[in-house]
Enzyme design. Structure first.
Site, PDB file in Angstrom:
ATOM      1  N   ASP A  26     -10.470  -3.283  -5.378  1.00 26.85           N
ATOM      2  CA  ASP A  26     -10.008  -2.301  -4.386  1.00 26.85           C
ATOM      3  C   ASP A  26     -11.031  -1.180  -4.200  1.00 26.85           C
ATOM      4  O   ASP A  26     -11.381  -0.479  -5.146  1.00 26.85           O
ATOM      5  CB  ASP A  26      -8.668  -1.714  -4.840  1.00 26.85           C
ATOM      6  CG  ASP A  26      -7.877  -1.103  -3.691  1.00 26.85           C
ATOM      7  OD1 ASP A  26      -8.504  -0.624  -2.725  1.00 26.85           O
ATOM      8  OD2 ASP A  26      -6.638  -1.128  -3.763  1.00 26.85           O
TER       9      ASP A  26
ATOM     10  N   HIS B 196      -8.425  -4.608  -1.474  1.00 21.89           N
ATOM     11  CA  HIS B 196      -7.141  -4.005  -1.128  1.00 21.89           C
ATOM     12  C   HIS B 196      -6.372  -4.831  -0.104  1.00 21.89           C
ATOM     13  O   HIS B 196      -6.878  -5.144   0.970  1.00 21.89           O
ATOM     14  CB  HIS B 196      -7.370  -2.594  -0.575  1.00 21.89           C
ATOM     15  CG  HIS B 196      -6.105  -1.836  -0.325  1.00 21.89           C
ATOM     16  ND1 HIS B 196      -5.291  -1.383  -1.336  1.00 21.89           N
ATOM     17  CD2 HIS B 196      -5.508  -1.445   0.840  1.00 21.89           C
ATOM     18  CE1 HIS B 196      -4.263  -0.742  -0.826  1.00 21.89           C
ATOM     19  NE2 HIS B 196      -4.364  -0.774   0.488  1.00 21.89           N
TER      20      HIS B 196
ATOM     21  N   SER C  44       0.834  -1.196   0.000  1.00 24.28           N
ATOM     22  CA  SER C  44       0.000   0.000   0.000  1.00 24.28           C
ATOM     23  C   SER C  44       0.874   1.253   0.000  1.00 24.28           C
ATOM     24  O   SER C  44       1.738   1.388  -0.860  1.00 24.28           O
ATOM     25  CB  SER C  44      -0.974  -0.034   1.185  1.00 24.28           C
ATOM     26  OG  SER C  44      -2.024   0.895   1.016  1.00 24.28           O
TER      27      SER C  44
END
Length: 312
Positions: free
Chosen positions: A230, A292, A111
């Site tokens: 996501d 995600h 991330s």
């Protein structure tokens, strides 16, 4: 005498061959550095489990999980609060101080850790990253603050503060997510106020740094992983250097139009070396069919086998 000469010759050949044999014996997998994401810490259970799996795949590999603070709670807090430029400098020194990394290493950014590692490449890359893999990273920023878990009051506090004044001076110095918040409907204000994402993307022409492009071109591979489901990264295409289009009327965000990587000015004018890297076949776009940072084995294992742990 003839037998003696043959014996001496054989001894010389054996002695010359020994260093090459020793090199093969001593060769180890290239080290791996990991930068964790928002709300995690350098020794969180998920990171430790991931390191363990990598070490099983590449026996003898040295792995290092970067930290902003050795206290896990403070390290987690630093994913929400802090100055990202300062954090990158701290990590750059941390990596330079590790002798195991002196000949180069591979790196994985989870991330927001992905764009932070890219910042390291562009601003330092000493010791150098060879292959950089980023999972669900926000290379073109986010146009909305990711949602929090229902009972994560700390996250909710940060999110509300960021959304209320994302481009004020305090937020840009102290709220991590604000430092990569890129609102196409407020692009002039973003370019004027932001000091991190505008910098690593070389978006402000008077301060554009040619060294960033030179350093990015030192990578052997830049592997960009996008999560197709996501809902945390907005837009999800930011993981592939995509972004929402700048609205023509300057009012609101045009969520229906995504500007892909190869149509970004950052790419077409090659502000950071991305086009050069791509034209030489060193940008790899990968999609994983999940939300995600939901990492299934079939998503990450082939990448870690291919781009991590080559003989050093």
């Amino acid at each position: 005498m003839k037998y003696c000469s043959i014996f001496v010759l054989a001894s010389v050949i054996k002695a010359l061959a020994r260093p090459a044999q020793d090199v093969l014996v001593l060769s180890k997998p290239r080290p791996l550095v990991i930068w964790h994401g928002l709300g995690d810490s350098y020794n969180g259970s998920g990171i430790l489990k991931f390191q363990s799996r990598v070490e099983e795949m590449h026996p003898g590999i040295f792995t290092h999980s970067v930290y902003i603070n050795p206290d896990p709670k403070e390290d987690q807090r630093a994913t929400f609060f802090g100055n990202v430029d300062e954090q990158v400098e701290l990590v750059a020194q941390q990596l330079k101080d590790l002798p195991q990394l002196s000949r180069g290493f591979d790196a994985i950014g989870f991330s927001q850790g992905g764009q932070f590692l890219r910042a390291y490449v562009e601003r330092h890359n000493d010791p150098p990253i060879r292959n950089l893999i980023t999972f669900g990273s926000q290379h073109m920023g986010v146009s909305d603050i990711p949602p929090c878990k229902p009972y994560d009051l700390f996250c909710q506090l940060m999110r509300n503060a960021a959304r209320a004044g994302v481009y004020n001076e305090w937020a840009q110095q102290n709220l991590v997510q604000a430092q990569y918040y890129r609102d196409p409907a407020q692009l002039p204000r973003y370019l004027e106020s932001n000091h991190f994402l505008t910098s690593i993307n070389n978006e402000v022409s008077p301060t554009r740094n040619a060294t960033y492009a030179a350093h990015l071109l030192e990578l052997d591979a830049l592997v960009l992983v996008l999560f197709t489901q996501d809902r945390t990264v907005v837009p999800k295409e930011s993981s592939w250097f995509g972004s929402f289009a700048v609205p023509e009327d300057g009012d609101g965000i045009d969520r229906a139009t995504i500007v892909p990587m190869r149509e970004q000015p950052l790419y077409t004018e090659d502000w950071i070396g991305l086009r050069g890297l791509d034209s030489s076949g060193r940008v790899v776009l990968v999609s994983c069919d999940s939300e995600h940072m939901v990492l299934s084995a079939d998503c990450w294992e082939p990448l870690v086998k291919r781009y991590v742990g080559a003989p050093s």
